[in-house]
Design an enzyme around this catalytic site. Structure first.
Site, PDB file in Angstrom:
ATOM      1  N   ASN A 154     -22.903  30.854 -63.572  1.00  0.00           N
ATOM      2  CA  ASN A 154     -22.124  29.741 -63.027  1.00  0.00           C
ATOM      3  C   ASN A 154     -22.253  29.785 -61.502  1.00  0.00           C
ATOM      4  OD1 ASN A 154     -20.186  27.944 -62.155  1.00  0.00           O
ATOM      5  ND2 ASN A 154     -18.431  29.183 -62.827  1.00  0.00           N
ATOM      6  N   TRP A 155     -22.996  28.828 -60.970  1.00  0.00           N
ATOM      7  CA  TRP A 155     -23.258  28.843 -59.524  1.00  0.00           C
ATOM      8  C   TRP A 155     -22.100  28.279 -58.709  1.00  0.00           C
ATOM      9  CZ3 TRP A 155     -29.070  26.949 -59.069  1.00  0.00           C
ATOM     10  CH2 TRP A 155     -29.908  27.968 -59.535  1.00  0.00           C
ATOM     11  N   LYS A 156     -21.133  27.658 -59.373  1.00  0.00           N
ATOM     12  CA  LYS A 156     -19.996  27.043 -58.665  1.00  0.00           C
ATOM     13  C   LYS A 156     -20.531  26.070 -57.602  1.00  0.00           C
ATOM     14  CE  LYS A 156     -17.373  31.028 -59.981  1.00  0.00           C
ATOM     15  NZ  LYS A 156     -16.189  31.858 -59.817  1.00  0.00           N
ATOM     16  N   HIS A 202     -12.939  25.677 -66.766  1.00  0.00           N
ATOM     17  CA  HIS A 202     -13.029  26.878 -65.922  1.00  0.00           C
ATOM     18  C   HIS A 202     -11.711  27.017 -65.151  1.00  0.00           C
ATOM     19  CE1 HIS A 202     -14.112  29.546 -62.656  1.00  0.00           C
ATOM     20  NE2 HIS A 202     -15.100  29.969 -63.440  1.00  0.00           N
ATOM     21  N   GLU A 236     -11.001  27.633 -62.229  1.00  0.00           N
ATOM     22  CA  GLU A 236     -10.920  26.955 -60.928  1.00  0.00           C
ATOM     23  C   GLU A 236     -10.637  25.460 -61.107  1.00  0.00           C
ATOM     24  OE1 GLU A 236     -14.653  28.490 -59.461  1.00  0.00           O
ATOM     25  OE2 GLU A 236     -13.755  30.484 -59.388  1.00  0.00           O
ATOM     26  N   GLU A 285     -12.216  34.444 -69.549  1.00  0.00           N
ATOM     27  CA  GLU A 285     -12.325  34.848 -68.147  1.00  0.00           C
ATOM     28  C   GLU A 285     -10.924  35.074 -67.584  1.00  0.00           C
ATOM     29  OE1 GLU A 285     -16.249  33.384 -66.276  1.00  0.00           O
ATOM     30  OE2 GLU A 285     -14.860  31.712 -66.213  1.00  0.00           O
ATOM     31  N   GLY A 335     -14.196  36.768 -59.283  1.00  0.00           N
ATOM     32  CA  GLY A 335     -14.503  36.835 -57.858  1.00  0.00           C
ATOM     33  C   GLY A 335     -13.740  37.916 -57.106  1.00  0.00           C
ATOM     34  N   SER A 344     -16.317  38.966 -62.521  1.00  0.00           N
ATOM     35  CA  SER A 344     -16.915  40.053 -61.730  1.00  0.00           C
ATOM     36  C   SER A 344     -17.923  40.904 -62.503  1.00  0.00           C
ATOM     37  CB  SER A 344     -15.823  40.947 -61.131  1.00  0.00           C
ATOM     38  OG  SER A 344     -15.021  40.209 -60.237  1.00  0.00           O
ATOM     39  N   GLY A 355     -20.598  34.683 -62.253  1.00  0.00           N
ATOM     40  CA  GLY A 355     -20.514  33.855 -61.048  1.00  0.00           C
ATOM     41  C   GLY A 355     -21.365  34.446 -59.943  1.00  0.00           C
ATOM     42  N   GLY A 356     -20.721  35.187 -59.042  1.00  0.00           N
ATOM     43  CA  GLY A 356     -21.378  35.726 -57.844  1.00  0.00           C
ATOM     44  C   GLY A 356     -22.730  36.377 -58.097  1.00  0.00           C
TER      45      GLY A 356
HETATM   46  P1  PGA Z   1     -17.508  35.974 -60.888  1.00  0.00           P
HETATM   47  O1  PGA Z   1     -17.236  34.515 -61.504  1.00  0.00           O
HETATM   48  O2  PGA Z   1     -18.583  36.608 -61.723  1.00  0.00           O
HETATM   49  O3  PGA Z   1     -17.952  35.714 -59.472  1.00  0.00           O
HETATM   50  O4  PGA Z   1     -16.227  36.723 -60.970  1.00  0.00           O
HETATM   51  C1  PGA Z   1     -17.207  34.304 -62.884  1.00  0.00           C
HETATM   52  C2  PGA Z   1     -16.848  32.883 -63.190  1.00  0.00           C
HETATM   53  O5  PGA Z   1     -15.984  32.319 -62.490  1.00  0.00           O
HETATM   54  O6  PGA Z   1     -17.400  32.262 -64.129  1.00  0.00           O
END
Ligand code: PGA
Length: 253
Positions: free
Chosen positions: A9-11, A95, A97, A167, A173, A213, A234-235
């Site tokens: 997930n590149w956000k 998600h 966010e 999640e 993050g 994470s 994500g990251g």
């Molecule tokens: P993260 O993000 O790996 O940076 O914690 C995961 C996500 O939000 O899907």
């Protein structure tokens, strides 16, 4: 057998030049298809077309959000059919966010799930509890509510299309990862809940990913949990240097 899914997930990251670099790096790291797994990348809308064109066919491409409407006067929205038309085949729904910063609730997410399936997309439905909810002992209750309100009323054939992602909000993050014991326990709980809603067959076939994470160091033990069918990253998905080891962990799991 459920295939492991390694999803990125590149956000809200990457311009066209960065996307082209990532694609070139992917071809360097993977000259043949990694065996026995599925890979899915979720770029911002603006990157869908380029990623689909640049990546091998076996990599799935998905959007990070979808409108709850089919088409029409909804300025700024992107429909499921537009996502499919770009060559993508999947979409993230709910998600944390989106839930947190865009006030998306379970009722709205239910509409998005249906519309995604109708539009031919695989919905990756995300659920997760906050730190306060976990500390209060409410984690399972919160997840049950997100699952039920999001998915109840879907037909069996719609439910069969869904991929779930657990999640925990406090692990996203932050560098904090839930322990493999806690992850396995929650994934088992989620599968039981799905069985209660749609029956044991749908539950046994539904992929349940973990996200929060995840790194190359934590991926192997998470992917070896019996109810963990993949990871949503994500990251660490932003660069092949950190993402390729997670893909390889999927192949080896
Ligand atoms: P993260 O993000 O790996 O940076 O914690 C995961 C996500 O939000 O899907």
């Amino acid at each position: 057998m459920r295939k492991k899914i390694i999803a990125g997930n590149w956000k809200m990251n990457k311009l066209e030049a960065d996307i082209q670099t990532w694609i070139a790096d992917f071809h360097q790291y993977f000259t043949g298809e990694p065996k026995g797994i599925r890979i899915a990348i979720f770029p911002p809308f603006t990157g869908l077309g380029s990623l689909r064109k640049g990546l091998p066919h076996y990599v799935e491409v998905g959007a990070q959000n979808v409108s709850e409407h089919l088409e029409g006067a909804y300025t700024g929205e992107i429909s499921a059919t537009m996502i499919a038309d770009s060559g993508a085949n999947a979409v993230l729904i709910g998600h944390s966010e989106r839930r947190q910063y865009h006030h998306e609730n379970n009722l709205l997410l239910h509409r998005k799930l249906s519309i995604a399936v109708q539009g031919g997309l695989t919905p990756y439905y995300c659920v997760g509890e906050s730190q306060a909810e976990r500390q209060a002992g409410d984690a399972e209750h919160v997840i049950r509510t997100q699952l039920r309100e999001g998915m109840i009323g879907l037909s069996l054939s719609e439910a069969e299309q869904i991929v779930l992602a657990y999640e925990p909000v406090w692990a996203i993050g932050t560098g904090l990862t839930a322990s493999k014991e806690d992850v396995q326990k929650m994934h088992h709980f989620i599968r039981q809940e799905v069985a209660g809603l749609f029956g044991i067959n749908v539950a046994e076939n539904m992929p349940i990913l973990y996200g929060g994470s995840v790194t190359g160091a934590t991926a192997p033990e998470l992917l070896n949990c019996p109810d963990v069918d993949g990871v949503l990253v994500g990251g660490a998905s932003l660069k092949l240097e950190t993402f390729a080891p997670i893909i390889n962990a999927g192949v080896e799991a």
